[in-house]
Write an enzyme that holds these catalytic residues in place. Structure first.
Site, PDB file in Angstrom:
ATOM      1  N   LYS A   1       0.858  -1.197   0.000  1.00  0.00           N
ATOM      2  CA  LYS A   1       0.000   0.000   0.000  1.00  0.00           C
ATOM      3  C   LYS A   1       0.888   1.239   0.000  1.00  0.00           C
ATOM      4  CE  LYS A   1      -4.288   1.136   2.407  1.00  0.00           C
ATOM      5  NZ  LYS A   1      -4.952   1.017   3.708  1.00  0.00           N
TER       6      LYS A   1
HETATM    7  C1  E4P Z   1      -7.996   2.497   3.705  1.00  0.00           C
HETATM    8  O1  E4P Z   1      -7.466   1.538   3.239  1.00  0.00           O
HETATM    9  C2  E4P Z   1      -7.850   3.001   5.067  1.00  0.00           C
HETATM   10  O2  E4P Z   1      -7.193   2.016   5.832  1.00  0.00           O
HETATM   11  C3  E4P Z   1      -9.141   3.289   5.783  1.00  0.00           C
HETATM   12  O3  E4P Z   1     -10.271   2.874   5.052  1.00  0.00           O
HETATM   13  C4  E4P Z   1      -9.242   4.639   6.370  1.00  0.00           C
HETATM   14  O4  E4P Z   1     -10.470   4.755   7.044  1.00  0.00           O
HETATM   15  P1  E4P Z   1     -10.767   5.883   8.121  1.00  0.00           P
HETATM   16  O5  E4P Z   1     -10.962   7.175   7.407  1.00  0.00           O
HETATM   17  O6  E4P Z   1     -12.035   5.431   8.799  1.00  0.00           O
HETATM   18  O7  E4P Z   1      -9.575   5.906   9.047  1.00  0.00           O
END
Ligand code: E4P
Length: 221
Positions: A89
């Site tokens: 990622k």
């Molecule tokens: C995406 O891959 C992130 O890990 C995640 O969805 C972020 O979510 P949040 O805005 O609830 O922290």
């Protein structure tokens, strides 16, 4: 239609599996920080434990924390070598785009994260990202319509037949999930409790209560 779980918590992953709602995992540095992990070694072992819980074509996104190109590549390759189910990622920055390009040429799967605009999603797809993660809830938080972004990315990707898959992220409530699937995303990633909230309907509770009461009124006589 795929449900990824946005967590680094093993209990939550096992619960999602038992519910039959586990098609993949996404983690991020904030989620990792919530677990009792205190070194890179422990974090890497934890990633392997998550991967061992995954089946067939399921995978887990693990995020790089470096920001310069050489370090991002080094970290990305290290993560990819940890386990075949790891998707690297990468935040959508200039170095991030170069890293995605490099890793995709080496057939390493990538997830381009922190996507808040269609422009960012175009660069991620052009660089060859396997997944793109637009953050719906965080856009809503600042008075932009996160679902509009999903719709725009979907139509642009369809126009040019990009293979990059939309993994709708930052999912906060049941309507986010339903609307993302109406748009036709590849997958949503959300905490398990948001998936559970899809179950909620007052008429279901009232109806179930009445069925049970009617049954016992007769049977107890
Ligand atoms: C995406 O891959 C992130 O890990 C995640 O969805 C972020 O979510 P949040 O805005 O609830 O922290």
């Amino acid at each position: 239609m795929k449900f990824f779980i946005d967590t680094a918590n093993l209990k939550e992953i096992d619960e999602a599996r038992s519910l039959g709602m586990l098609d993949g995992i996404t983690t991020n540095p904030s989620l990792i920080s919530k677990e009792s992990l205190f070194s890179h070694k422990e974090i890497y072992e934890h990633y392997i434990s998550i991967c061992k819980r995954l089946k067939n074509d399921e995978n887990m996104s693990a995020e790089v924390i470096s920001s310069n190109y050489t370090d991002m590549i080094q970290e990305g390759e290290k993560l990819a070598l940890l386990h075949p189910k790891i998707v690297v990622k990468i935040p959508i920055t200039k170095n991030g785009i170069k890293t995605i390009k490099y890793l995709s040429q080496k057939k390493i799967k990538t997830n381009s994260t922190l996507i808040f605009s269609t422009g960012q999603s175009i660069l991620a797809a052009k660089a060859g990202a396997t997944y793109v993660s637009p953050f719906v809830g965080r856009l809503d938080d600042v008075s932009y319509n996160g679902l509009n972004l999903i719709q725009e990315i979907k139509s642009i990707y369809d126009n040019y037949s990009f293979e990059t898959k939309i993994l709708a992220a930052s999912i906060r409530h049941p309507l986010h999930i339903v609307e993302c699937f109406k748009i036709g995303v590849y997958a949503i990633t959300s905490p398990l409790n948001v998936i559970y909230s899809l179950l909620n309907h007052p008429l279901t509770n009232i109806g179930l209560d009445k069925f049970i009461k009617d049954f016992h009124r007769k049977i107890n006589k």
